[in-house]
Every structure is written in structure tokens, then in C-alpha cells.
Design a protein around this motif. Structure first.
Motif, PDB file in Angstrom:
ATOM      1  N   UNK A  55       0.832  -1.203   0.000  1.00 38.41           N
ATOM      2  CA  UNK A  55       0.000   0.000   0.000  1.00 38.41           C
ATOM      3  C   UNK A  55       0.865   1.251   0.000  1.00 38.41           C
ATOM      4  N   UNK A  58       1.827   2.601  -3.426  1.00 37.84           N
ATOM      5  CA  UNK A  58       0.807   3.405  -4.125  1.00 37.84           C
ATOM      6  C   UNK A  58       0.325   4.577  -3.280  1.00 37.84           C
ATOM      7  N   UNK A  60      -1.273   4.549  -0.458  1.00 31.73           N
ATOM      8  CA  UNK A  60      -2.664   4.321  -0.070  1.00 31.73           C
ATOM      9  C   UNK A  60      -2.800   4.179   1.439  1.00 31.73           C
ATOM     10  N   UNK A  87      -1.470  10.680  -9.318  1.00 31.38           N
ATOM     11  CA  UNK A  87      -2.763  10.302  -9.868  1.00 31.38           C
ATOM     12  C   UNK A  87      -2.582   9.721 -11.282  1.00 31.38           C
ATOM     13  N   UNK A  90      -1.189   6.169 -10.937  1.00 30.80           N
ATOM     14  CA  UNK A  90      -2.062   5.142 -10.377  1.00 30.80           C
ATOM     15  C   UNK A  90      -2.874   4.461 -11.467  1.00 30.80           C
ATOM     16  N   UNK A  91      -2.865   3.152 -11.425  1.00 31.59           N
ATOM     17  CA  UNK A  91      -3.610   2.267 -12.332  1.00 31.59           C
ATOM     18  C   UNK A  91      -3.043   2.251 -13.744  1.00 31.59           C
ATOM     19  N   UNK A  96      -3.332  -2.564  -8.698  1.00 31.97           N
ATOM     20  CA  UNK A  96      -3.356  -3.495  -7.565  1.00 31.97           C
ATOM     21  C   UNK A  96      -4.544  -4.446  -7.689  1.00 31.97           C
ATOM     22  N   UNK A  98      -6.670  -6.391  -4.997  1.00 35.32           N
ATOM     23  CA  UNK A  98      -6.750  -6.443  -3.539  1.00 35.32           C
ATOM     24  C   UNK A  98      -7.222  -7.793  -3.038  1.00 35.32           C
ATOM     25  N   UNK A 100      -9.569  -8.505  -0.659  1.00 35.34           N
ATOM     26  CA  UNK A 100     -10.998  -8.746  -0.494  1.00 35.34           C
ATOM     27  C   UNK A 100     -11.774  -8.289  -1.718  1.00 35.34           C
ATOM     28  N   UNK A 103     -15.415  -7.353  -1.682  1.00 38.49           N
ATOM     29  CA  UNK A 103     -15.849  -6.050  -1.189  1.00 38.49           C
ATOM     30  C   UNK A 103     -15.201  -4.904  -1.946  1.00 38.49           C
ATOM     31  N   UNK A 104     -14.364  -5.210  -2.935  1.00 37.44           N
ATOM     32  CA  UNK A 104     -13.625  -4.098  -3.504  1.00 37.44           C
ATOM     33  C   UNK A 104     -14.374  -3.419  -4.652  1.00 37.44           C
ATOM     34  N   UNK A 105     -15.639  -3.792  -4.825  1.00 33.11           N
ATOM     35  CA  UNK A 105     -16.488  -3.009  -5.723  1.00 33.11           C
ATOM     36  C   UNK A 105     -17.715  -2.575  -4.936  1.00 33.11           C
ATOM     37  N   UNK A 118     -13.591   3.695 -13.716  1.00 35.00           N
ATOM     38  CA  UNK A 118     -12.150   3.552 -13.456  1.00 35.00           C
ATOM     39  C   UNK A 118     -11.364   3.802 -14.737  1.00 35.00           C
TER      40      UNK A 118
ATOM     41  N   UNK B 219     -14.043  -0.675  -1.382  1.00 41.66           N
ATOM     42  CA  UNK B 219     -14.008  -0.117  -2.744  1.00 41.66           C
ATOM     43  C   UNK B 219     -13.394   1.276  -2.763  1.00 41.66           C
ATOM     44  N   UNK B 225      -6.847   3.823  -5.514  1.00 44.07           N
ATOM     45  CA  UNK B 225      -5.690   3.229  -6.171  1.00 44.07           C
ATOM     46  C   UNK B 225      -5.792   3.403  -7.681  1.00 44.07           C
TER      47      UNK B 225
END
Lengths: 324, 321
Positions: A55, A58, A60, A87, A90-91, A96, A98, A100, A103-105, A118, B219, B225
Motif C-alpha cells: 500500500x 501506491x 494508499x 494520480x 495510479x492504475x 493493484x 486487492x 478482499x 468487497x472491492x467493488x 475507473x 471499494x 488506487x
């Protein structure tokens, strides 16, 4: 190996979390480099600082985290670059996956809608169709039908969401993908499938990747190099076929003895007695000394520096270069 | 969805019927009756009492009375008020608009202001703004509506003379057109203000608690990120996720807006449903009470179904089959 241009290099990176009762030293003097096309695994027990390090790359981490040292991504200093540079990076350059993914959406928005958002961070004028076309290809790489884009996250299984996360991480063809415990929450069958898909990405799409896990076998399957982390320290870094085959550090030896081997004779799993030290306390000697079966006087006096063994490995142990 | 709606409508109807029957018995079993009140305190003649009782059917057994009431209801008739000697539906219709003006306006205002303040406080948890707003919300939350109303009257009517103390229109002036509307608006400020102020803390706290939860969702890290703007993440993703509990609360509040707010209506002498109910209770006006309770229970039943539908639209995880 060292001749290649370094994609990412960390020098003396320290990450501490400020708390009312003191600073938690999550990562201490991490020095690491990664060349383009390389695959690095970071292994360690829970709480050893692997995710913090990922983390940190990035930026984070929560505001309570204090990061020092140098993190160079190509010619950008990740710790000191301005918000705009970060910025843009990033991506597009570093993505990354992740842990979980379930839950990451956002649960109340369609998967496709979130992916379009995104994508548009870097390509604002992109139409939904363009993004879907791109995703269709990426989803096929991870063996998913494109209808998942029109579904909500709760309508998909953990393995499917993990695959979506992986294909989402590739949407801008990043130079580096960090898999943060990307397969930990999956059952072994799904994990095996996802790992083979990651391996394919690495070989076919030449994705440079960092794979963070507590599972040594995952690293053995997917990585070329490995860093073993304990209590915030990179104890042993080197090629997988050296570190995992003939480990030099007593901690690596203990970690490997904690995993069953499928081939060869059945033997007792040893484990490592004791627990992680208190990361708030400034240790006097080596962080592993209290649990180390080979600890001697010097180990309780000072933390060993990282020593190059001459075989492409660096090891933080007083046994290196002394009376081995 | 269609089957679900059918099922929900059926249970809603059953609920209304059960409430109706229960209410009927409760009201009739309570001590006192409208005839005694009609007959007066001084020297009531037994003959008059008997005749009046027979006239309203109150001399019959209670289950017969219930049956008669249901039969008139089925004809679409809410009955006649015993005390006021007018159709119940007429009495309710007269007050309904006045009450909605008060409760609906304040419900919407409380929703908007409470949620906005909750969001403002959540942007920087622990900041001075957060602390001050939380304290104010705490104080308002523990304040009874009638007392707050009295204080507002003391300050804005008696001392500052900005607004009228009570009523809905100036009885001495007979305004028409725009002047009438302005007059009502002027009379509305304090009662609506009172109801809004005591409604704000609920939405404030729900929004704050919900956002505190949602801002920690995973999220957020992914979108961050991915380089997404924090403002965009908040506006589009956090807000939509955090607003779900507010929908429930607001929906429940809307179910009760037609019941009015008795204490505040009394303090401000507002001719609304709350006061109608209070006087109906005090005079044991059976048909009027039954009518008001019926309208309220139907409103609650309908709104609960509407809330469920709206919730399913807002949260795709909820699907009814």
C-alpha cells in the motif's frame, strides 16, 4: 540480472504508524529492486508488514502512516511526487489486485459501470462501448463471460470477482501489478485456477508483478524472486530456486518447515515457536532473535545488516559472513 | 415483483383490518362515552341518554356495533361524528391539508438539512465542525417538541415580534390570493421550524453513522488506487451506499405525516389532524377516532410497501420474489 533497468527500487523504506501509545514500526529499512518483467513474491506471517509495504508503494496508507526512505518507480520518486503525478501513475502504471475482491467493488452499482468509471479516470472521453470491448478481451483471459459486466457484485462468486479484479488491474496495461493477497480468500481449486491465470499473464503479457501472500507455495508456483518478511524486515531476498530450496536465514528455514510438502517423505510440521514481537518496542538485537533456534550473543545486541551472499541473495542474519 | 406486490398488498390489507378491529374494541372499552359528554355534567336526564344511545346504536352489543361500522365502511362511509354532528370524512379532509402543510414540509426540510449536515460532519470526523454539529444534534434530540415550540414563540413572537404566536391565518384580516398565501407562510414558520429542528438530529446521526461505515468500505481503496478523484468517489459511490438507511427512516416518517403532530399543533393552535385526534379522544367521539385511526393505518400500510419498493430500486441486493 542486475543489468536490466530497474522498474521499482526501494531504498531504506521505513513505514511507521503513529498511535497514541507510540509508533508501530511496520516496515523497517526495506531495500528492494524489481526489474521489468520480473515477478517478486513477498511472503511473511500476518502482521509482518507485507501489505503495508504494498500500500505504501501506491501511497494508499492512512494519514497516520509515516513513510521515509526512497521509492523510485522508473524515474519518479513515489514518496515525493506531487498529487497530479501520483494520480497519473495510479492504475496506468501501477495497478493493484486487492485481497478482499468481494468487497472491492461498490455493492449498489453494476460491475461494468464501475469499470467504466475507473477507465475514464485516465481516458475521460472513452465511451462505454470502448471500455466494454477492452474488458471483453481481458475477461476472456481470466475465463469469464462478458455478461458479468451487467451484473452486480453480489450476483458473482468470490472467484469470479477475483478474476474481475485481475482483469480490471490490466485495463490500462500497467507496468507493474501488485497482487495483494489476491488468492488468499479463495478455495484451493479456485486459487489454483487464478494462479495459473496470473502465471499466463506474466508469461504472455509480460506483466511485472509483486505477489504478496503468506503462502510460500503460491510464491513457489508463480514467482521468480522472493522476499521473506518478518516483523517489518526483509529477512531474505533472492531467487526462488535458491531461497526456497536452500534457505540461509533461520526464519526462512522455519517458515518452510511450517508447510507440508506434497512430494518426499512425510515429516512432522515444525512451525516456529513464539509470536511476532511487539512492533512498538525498539528491539535491541535482531527482531527474530527471541524465536531463533540459532541465536547467539551478538543476535541479542544488534540487528544484522543486509548481507549480499554473492549468489544473488541478500540475508539479514549475523550467521552470514561470520562463523557459519 | 408483481407477485410480491400482491402478497404485500394482501398482508397490508389484513394488517389494516386487524388494527381496525383492535382499535374498535380498545376505544369502546375505554372508560367514558360520548353520550355522557353530550348529555352534559349537570343533571343529565336518563331518558335523553337512553334515546341518544339508541340513536347512535350504542345500546347494542359491541360486536353488533362493530358489524354495523364495517357495513357502513364498506359503503365508503366513515360515519358521522357524534359530538360535531358532521361527516367524519369531511372533518378529516378539512384538517388533512393543514396538517400536511406542516408535517410534510418539515419532514422534507429535516431530511435535506439533517442529511446535508451529516455529510458535512463526516467529511472531517473529529473536526470542530463535527463536534459542534454533533453537540447541537444531541441537544435538539433531547428537546421535547412542545417545549422547543414554546421557546421559539417566546423568542420570535413575544420578544422579537417577527412571527405570529399561533393559528394558521390572521383571523382579523380576511386575506385572499397572494396575501393569504403569505399570511399562511408567516404562520407556518415557527411550527414548521419546531418540527424541522426536532427532526434534523435523526437524519444527521443516521447519515453520519452510515457514512462512517461506508467510508471504510474496501471499494474506496480500489477507486483511490485507480486514481479516481476523492470527491467523485464520495459523490457517486459513498453517497449511494450511505443513503440506504435514510430511505427507510424517511419512508417511515412519511407514513405518519397524515397523523399530524398533536403537541406542536396544540402549542401553535394549528388546525390539524393532531388536534382533531386529541379532541376526539377527550370527547370519546367514537366514529371520528375510528376514522382517523383507519386513515393512519392505511397510510402506514401503503407507505411500508412503497418503502420496500423504493428500497429494492436503491439497493440491487434486495430483490423480492
Amino acid at each position: 540480472m542486475g543489468e536490466k533497468q530497474n522498474l521499482l527500487s526501494l531504498e531504506d523504506v521505513c513505514i511507521g504508524y503513529e498511535t497514541p501509545t507510540g509508533t508501530v514500526r511496520a516496515v523497517v529499512n526495506a531495500t528492494l529492486s524489481l526489474s521489468a518483467g520480473d515477478t517478486l513474491g513477498i511472503v511473511g506471517e500476518s502482521g509482518s508488514g507485507k501489505s503495508t509495504l504494498a500500500h505504501g508503494i501506491l501511497r494508499l496508507l492512512p494519514k497516520t502512516a509515516v513513510v521515509t526512505g526512497r521509492m523510485m518507480f522508473q524515474d519518479v520518486d513515489l514518496l515525493r511526487c506531487d498529487a497530479k503525478t501520483l494520480k497519473d501513475l495510479r492504475w496506468k502504471d501501477i495497478a493493484v489486485v486487492f485481497q478482499k475482491s468481494m468487497n472491492s467493488l461498490s455493492p449498489v452499482h453494476k460491475v461494468g459501470e464501475q469499470i467504466v468509471d475507473i477507465y475514464r479516470v485516465h481516458v475521460p472521453q472513452a465511451t462505454k462501448e470502448e471500455v466494454y470491448d477492452r474488458m471483453r478481451h481481458l475477461l476472456s483471459v481470466v475465463n469469464l463471460p462478458d455478461r458479468v459486466l451487467d451484473l452486480y457484485p453480489h450476483q458473482l462468486s468470490g472467484g469470479m470477482l477475483q478474476r474481475i479484479s485481475i482483469s480490471l488491474s490490466l485495463i490500462h496495461q500497467p507496468k507493474l501489478v501488485i497482487f495483494d493477497e489476491a488468492t488468499t480468500a479463495l478455495d484451493v481449486v479456485t486459487q489454483g485456477q487464478v494462479l495459473s491465470e496470473i502465471r499466463r499473464l506474466q508469461s504472455e503479457m509480460h506483466v511485472t508483478s509483486i505477489l504478496i501472500t503468506h503462502d510460500v507455495s503460491v510464491v513457489a508456483e508463480t514467482c521468480r524472486r522472493v522476499a521473506v518478511m518478518y516483523a517489518g524486515h526483509l529477512m531474505e531476498v533472492g531467487p526462488v530456486d535458491q531461497v526456497l530450496v536452500s534457505p540461509r536465514h533461520p526464519y526462512t528455514q522455519g517458515l518452510l518447515a511450517s508447510f507440508p510438502s506434497l512430494s518426499g517423505a512425510r515429516r512432522r510440521l515444525r512451525g516456529i515457536p513464539g509470536t511476532l514481537p511487539d512492533l512498538k518496542a525498539e528491539p535491541k538485537g535482531c527482531v527474530f532473535a527471541p524465536r531463533c533456534p540459532k541465536a547467539f550473543d551478538r543476535c541479542h545486541e544488534s540487528m544484522p545488516p543486509a548481507v549480499d551472499t554473492g549468489t544473488g541473495c541478500t540475508v539479514k542474519c549475523h550467521l552470514e559472513g561470520s562463523e557459519r | 415483483m408483481g407477485r410480491y406486490l400482491g402478497k404485500r398488498s394482501l398482508t397490508g390489507l389484513l394488517t389494516v383490518i386487524v388494527v381496525l378491529v383492535l382499535n374498535f374494541f380498545l376505544i369502546h372499552l375505554a372508560p367514558g362515552d360520548p353520550i355522557t359528554i353530550l348529555a352534559g355534567m349537570d343533571n343529565p336526564s336518563q331518558e335523553l341518554i337512553d334515546i341518544t344511545k339508541a340513536k347512535y346504536g350504542l345500546d347494542k352489543p359491541i360486536y353488533v356495533q362493530l358489524w354495523t361500522y364495517i357495513k357502513t365502511l364498506l359503503k365508503g362511509d366513515l360515519g358521522h361524528s357524534i359530538i360535531q354532528a358532521r361527516p367524519v370524512s369531511q372533518l378529516i379532509m378539512e384538517r388533512l391539508g393543514n396538517t400536511l402543510l406542516l408535517t410534510l414540509t418539515s419532514a422534507v426540510l429535516a431530511l435535506v438539512i439533517g442529511t446535508a449536515l451529516g455529510i458535512a460532519a463526516s467529511r472531517k470526523p473529529g473536526s470542530a465542525l463535527d463536534n459542534v454539529l454533533s453537540l447541537i444534534a444531541y441537544v435538539l434530540y433531547s428537546m421535547p417538541g412542545f417545549w422547543l415550540g414554546l421557546m421559539l414563540i417566546l423568542l420570535f413572537s413575544s420578544t422579537l415580534r417577527l412571527f405570529p404566536t399561533s393559528g394558521m391565518v390572521d383571523a382579523r384580516a380576511s386575506y385572499t390570493g397572494i396575501a393569504y398565501v403569505l399570511d399562511v407562510l408567516k404562520h407556518m414558520v415557527l411550527p414548521v421550524g419546531t418540527l424541522t429542528l426536532i427532526g434534523i438530529p435523526g437524519y444527521f446521526r443516521i447519515t453520519k453513522a452510515s457514512l462512517a461505515q461506508v467510508l471504510k468500505d474496501d471499494y474506496n481503496t480500489l477507486f483511490l488506487a485507480a486514481g479516481m478523484d476523492e470527491k467523485k468517489i464520495f459523490r457517486k459511490y459513498c453517497f449511494r451506499n450511505a443513503i440506504l438507511p435514510t430511505i427507510t427512516t424517511f419512508g417511515m416518517r412519511l407514513a405518519y405525516v397524515i397523523a399530524g403532530s398533536a403537541t406542536v399543533e396544540i402549542v401553535f393552535a394549528w388546525p390539524g389532524m393532531g388536534r382533531l385526534v386529541m379532541s376526539a379522544i377527550n370527547t370519546r367521539d367514537y366514529p371520528l377516532l375510528m376514522g382517523v385511526y383507519l386513515v393512519t393505518s392505511v397510510s402506514v400500510a401503503v407507505w411500508m410497501i412503497l418503502v420496500d419498493i423504493f428500497y429494492a430500486i436503491a439497493d440491487p441486493r434486495i430483490r423480492y420474489s
